[in-house]
Design a protein around this motif. Sequence first.
Motif, PDB file in Angstrom:
ATOM      1  N   ARG A   1       0.766  -1.342   0.088  1.00 24.59           N
ATOM      2  CA  ARG A   1       0.116  -0.058  -0.092  1.00 24.59           C
ATOM      3  C   ARG A   1       0.793   1.150  -0.061  1.00 24.59           C
ATOM      4  NH1 ARG A   1      -2.534  -0.738   4.380  1.00 24.59           N
ATOM      5  NH2 ARG A   1      -4.362  -1.727   3.666  1.00 24.59           N
ATOM      6  N   SER A   2       1.994   1.309   0.734  1.00 24.31           N
ATOM      7  CA  SER A   2       2.681   2.393   0.892  1.00 24.31           C
ATOM      8  C   SER A   2       3.554   2.638  -0.272  1.00 24.31           C
ATOM      9  CB  SER A   2       3.720   2.518   2.060  1.00 24.31           C
ATOM     10  OG  SER A   2       4.793   1.218   1.931  1.00 24.31           O
ATOM     11  N   SER A   3       3.695   1.805  -1.014  1.00 29.65           N
ATOM     12  CA  SER A   3       4.424   1.765  -2.375  1.00 29.65           C
ATOM     13  C   SER A   3       3.425   2.567  -3.708  1.00 29.65           C
ATOM     14  CB  SER A   3       5.134   0.367  -2.749  1.00 29.65           C
ATOM     15  OG  SER A   3       6.135   0.244  -1.792  1.00 29.65           O
ATOM     16  N   LEU A   4       2.309   2.072  -3.485  1.00 32.60           N
ATOM     17  CA  LEU A   4       1.226   2.677  -4.274  1.00 32.60           C
ATOM     18  C   LEU A   4       0.074   3.664  -3.849  1.00 32.60           C
ATOM     19  CD1 LEU A   4       0.536  -1.077  -5.701  1.00 32.60           C
ATOM     20  CD2 LEU A   4       2.247   0.634  -6.751  1.00 32.60           C
ATOM     21  N   THR A   5       0.649   4.733  -3.650  1.00 30.61           N
ATOM     22  CA  THR A   5       0.048   5.814  -2.976  1.00 30.61           C
ATOM     23  C   THR A   5      -1.224   6.213  -3.699  1.00 30.61           C
ATOM     24  OG1 THR A   5       1.455   7.517  -3.952  1.00 30.61           O
ATOM     25  CG2 THR A   5       1.990   6.609  -1.585  1.00 30.61           C
ATOM     26  N   ASP A   6      -1.269   5.899  -5.012  1.00 26.01           N
ATOM     27  CA  ASP A   6      -2.478   6.233  -5.861  1.00 26.01           C
ATOM     28  C   ASP A   6      -3.553   5.116  -6.224  1.00 26.01           C
ATOM     29  OD1 ASP A   6      -0.969   4.844  -7.600  1.00 26.01           O
ATOM     30  OD2 ASP A   6      -1.159   5.814  -8.959  1.00 26.01           O
ATOM     31  N   THR A   7      -3.267   3.986  -5.259  1.00 31.84           N
ATOM     32  CA  THR A   7      -3.964   2.843  -5.240  1.00 31.84           C
ATOM     33  C   THR A   7      -4.691   2.633  -3.981  1.00 31.84           C
ATOM     34  OG1 THR A   7      -2.696   1.781  -7.213  1.00 31.84           O
ATOM     35  CG2 THR A   7      -4.405   0.271  -6.093  1.00 31.84           C
ATOM     36  N   GLU A   8      -6.013   2.485  -4.014  1.00 31.31           N
ATOM     37  CA  GLU A   8      -6.492   2.133  -2.856  1.00 31.31           C
ATOM     38  C   GLU A   8      -6.897   0.554  -2.462  1.00 31.31           C
ATOM     39  OE1 GLU A   8      -8.802   2.852   0.712  1.00 31.31           O
ATOM     40  OE2 GLU A   8      -7.780   4.318  -0.452  1.00 31.31           O
ATOM     41  N   ILE A   9      -5.804   0.065  -1.574  1.00 27.19           N
ATOM     42  CA  ILE A   9      -5.728  -1.300  -1.260  1.00 27.19           C
ATOM     43  C   ILE A   9      -6.444  -1.567   0.093  1.00 27.19           C
ATOM     44  CG2 ILE A   9      -4.293  -3.415  -0.942  1.00 27.19           C
ATOM     45  CD1 ILE A   9      -1.961  -1.720  -2.499  1.00 27.19           C
ATOM     46  N   CYS A  10      -7.486  -2.394   0.131  1.00 29.83           N
ATOM     47  CA  CYS A  10      -8.305  -2.775   1.241  1.00 29.83           C
ATOM     48  C   CYS A  10      -7.894  -3.959   1.788  1.00 29.83           C
ATOM     49  CB  CYS A  10      -9.750  -2.472   1.065  1.00 29.83           C
ATOM     50  SG  CYS A  10     -10.151  -0.946   0.342  1.00 29.83           S
ATOM     51  N   ASN A  11      -7.697  -4.219   2.840  1.00 29.02           N
ATOM     52  CA  ASN A  11      -7.262  -5.384   3.535  1.00 29.02           C
ATOM     53  C   ASN A  11      -8.304  -5.965   4.289  1.00 29.02           C
ATOM     54  OD1 ASN A  11      -6.168  -7.685   4.692  1.00 29.02           O
ATOM     55  ND2 ASN A  11      -4.228  -6.668   5.550  1.00 29.02           N
ATOM     56  N   PHE A  12      -8.971  -7.051   3.808  1.00 25.04           N
ATOM     57  CA  PHE A  12     -10.009  -7.967   4.603  1.00 25.04           C
ATOM     58  C   PHE A  12      -9.597  -9.077   5.370  1.00 25.04           C
ATOM     59  CE2 PHE A  12     -11.999  -5.219   1.388  1.00 25.04           C
ATOM     60  CZ  PHE A  12     -12.930  -4.285   1.796  1.00 25.04           C
ATOM     61  N   ALA A  13      -8.379  -9.321   5.339  1.00 23.31           N
ATOM     62  CA  ALA A  13      -7.902 -10.464   5.852  1.00 23.31           C
ATOM     63  C   ALA A  13      -8.313 -10.715   7.340  1.00 23.31           C
ATOM     64  CB  ALA A  13      -6.355 -10.794   5.751  1.00 23.31           C
ATOM     65  N   LEU A  14      -8.438 -12.148   7.857  1.00 22.76           N
ATOM     66  CA  LEU A  14      -8.530 -12.080   9.169  1.00 22.76           C
ATOM     67  C   LEU A  14      -7.952 -13.446   9.808  1.00 22.76           C
ATOM     68  CD1 LEU A  14     -12.799 -12.375   9.062  1.00 22.76           C
ATOM     69  CD2 LEU A  14     -11.301 -10.689  10.382  1.00 22.76           C
ATOM     70  N   GLY A  15      -6.981 -13.411  10.642  1.00 22.14           N
ATOM     71  CA  GLY A  15      -6.314 -14.221  11.664  1.00 22.14           C
ATOM     72  C   GLY A  15      -7.143 -15.282  11.953  1.00 22.14           C
ATOM     73  N   GLY A  16      -6.679 -16.483  12.029  1.00 20.66           N
ATOM     74  CA  GLY A  16      -7.280 -17.782  12.345  1.00 20.66           C
ATOM     75  C   GLY A  16      -8.396 -18.270  11.537  1.00 20.66           C
ATOM     76  N   ARG A  17      -8.701 -17.632  10.521  1.00 23.50           N
ATOM     77  CA  ARG A  17      -9.933 -18.227   9.837  1.00 23.50           C
ATOM     78  C   ARG A  17      -9.417 -18.668   8.470  1.00 23.50           C
ATOM     79  NH1 ARG A  17     -10.695 -14.301  13.835  1.00 23.50           N
ATOM     80  NH2 ARG A  17     -12.937 -14.288  14.400  1.00 23.50           N
ATOM     81  N   SER A  18     -10.246 -19.212   7.536  1.00 16.54           N
ATOM     82  CA  SER A  18      -9.828 -19.936   6.435  1.00 16.54           C
ATOM     83  C   SER A  18     -11.051 -19.547   5.227  1.00 16.54           C
ATOM     84  CB  SER A  18      -9.773 -21.389   6.582  1.00 16.54           C
ATOM     85  OG  SER A  18     -11.291 -22.045   6.874  1.00 16.54           O
ATOM     86  N   LEU A  19     -10.838 -20.410   4.375  1.00 18.68           N
ATOM     87  CA  LEU A  19     -11.646 -20.112   3.108  1.00 18.68           C
ATOM     88  C   LEU A  19     -13.039 -20.707   3.735  1.00 18.68           C
ATOM     89  CD1 LEU A  19     -12.071 -19.247   0.200  1.00 18.68           C
ATOM     90  CD2 LEU A  19     -11.293 -21.618  -0.564  1.00 18.68           C
ATOM     91  N   ALA A  20     -13.068 -21.601   4.471  1.00 17.06           N
ATOM     92  CA  ALA A  20     -14.388 -22.223   4.974  1.00 17.06           C
ATOM     93  C   ALA A  20     -15.242 -21.022   5.685  1.00 17.06           C
ATOM     94  CB  ALA A  20     -14.151 -23.394   5.807  1.00 17.06           C
ATOM     95  N   HIS A  21     -14.391 -20.261   6.249  1.00 19.06           N
ATOM     96  CA  HIS A  21     -15.258 -19.111   6.877  1.00 19.06           C
ATOM     97  C   HIS A  21     -15.697 -18.165   5.691  1.00 19.06           C
ATOM     98  CE1 HIS A  21     -12.754 -21.020  10.115  1.00 19.06           C
ATOM     99  NE2 HIS A  21     -13.852 -20.710  10.785  1.00 19.06           N
ATOM    100  N   PHE A  22     -14.983 -17.973   5.085  1.00 21.32           N
ATOM    101  CA  PHE A  22     -15.026 -16.769   3.956  1.00 21.32           C
ATOM    102  C   PHE A  22     -16.539 -17.236   3.166  1.00 21.32           C
ATOM    103  CE2 PHE A  22     -14.166 -14.848  -0.394  1.00 21.32           C
ATOM    104  CZ  PHE A  22     -14.511 -13.404   0.382  1.00 21.32           C
ATOM    105  N   VAL A  23     -16.842 -18.593   2.835  1.00 17.16           N
ATOM    106  CA  VAL A  23     -17.822 -18.748   1.999  1.00 17.16           C
ATOM    107  C   VAL A  23     -19.186 -18.873   2.919  1.00 17.16           C
ATOM    108  CG1 VAL A  23     -16.282 -20.151   0.470  1.00 17.16           C
ATOM    109  CG2 VAL A  23     -17.356 -21.386   2.123  1.00 17.16           C
ATOM    110  N   LYS A  24     -19.206 -19.096   4.198  1.00 17.14           N
ATOM    111  CA  LYS A  24     -20.334 -19.069   5.078  1.00 17.14           C
ATOM    112  C   LYS A  24     -21.239 -17.814   4.985  1.00 17.14           C
ATOM    113  CE  LYS A  24     -18.695 -22.835   8.087  1.00 17.14           C
ATOM    114  NZ  LYS A  24     -18.265 -22.947   9.547  1.00 17.14           N
ATOM    115  N   PRO A  25     -22.329 -18.038   4.554  1.00 13.89           N
ATOM    116  CA  PRO A  25     -23.078 -16.626   4.588  1.00 13.89           C
ATOM    117  C   PRO A  25     -23.527 -16.261   5.902  1.00 13.89           C
ATOM    118  CG  PRO A  25     -24.272 -18.454   4.041  1.00 13.89           C
ATOM    119  CD  PRO A  25     -22.967 -19.027   3.876  1.00 13.89           C
TER     120      PRO A  25
END
Length: 245
Positions: free
Chosen positions: A41-65
């Motif tokens: 992010r700090s290297s690309l000041t003209d680009t909006e980089i949003c971090n939605f990562a979650l520690g301890g979670r996995s793809l299985a949690h991402f897909v759960k509605p």
Amino acid sequence: MIVLLALGGSVGACDVAVVGDSTAEEDILTVPGLTWVAQWRSSLTDTEICNFALGGRSLAHFVKPHFLGATAEPEQWWEGFGPRHPGDRSWIIPGKSWMTTVRDSHPRTLVMAWGLNEIWEGAADGSFVTMYRDRLRSVVTQTRAWQPAPRIVLLTSLELQPDPAVMEAVPPSRLAAINDVTRQVAAESGSMLIDVNRAWRAYPKPSRLLDKSMGGNGISHPSTLGHLLISRIVMLSPLLPISHH
């Protein structure tokens, strides 16, 4: 030709959305500003980089509605997600699922970094590979149906540092199998692949990439040097052209 992985000009709230586990999250275990996402992010000041990562979670949690945001991190972390301290995970909307939150940021590029937490699920009977493959294929299909449809980028995972107490339960071969699935799904779906794992294994002293004295945990969390390596691999990837509008 090597070019920066950069996308300028926002369609929605985010040019780039990053999802994944603790190796991607900007959390309290790492010196602020030194995670690979923060360096990118700090290297690309003209680009909006949003971090939605979650520690301890996995793809299985991402897909759960019904895996929903909360006002605070739940004691049973597998039941939802929330901030761990004031100012943490400010992107969370209580009552809204992880995937829907990312979708509604309207990213032009979606970077997914999974792997380490996938090796635990279904490990006893070996079904973890099949479950991860099916979920990853499904997520790629689902996210491509978003409007606007994001460009999909898949990252392989870093390499674990062998630890007898951990490796007895989770041998390194499991992570190798997960990384192979990520490569396979990227190839068959036409998604872009950034193979962090191969670069990590090629580093002359890979133990330094997880070194506790440099901010890592010695097993699976990158040190400041490890984060630096990942950020350079991502930023210098030849797979995405610069696109400014």
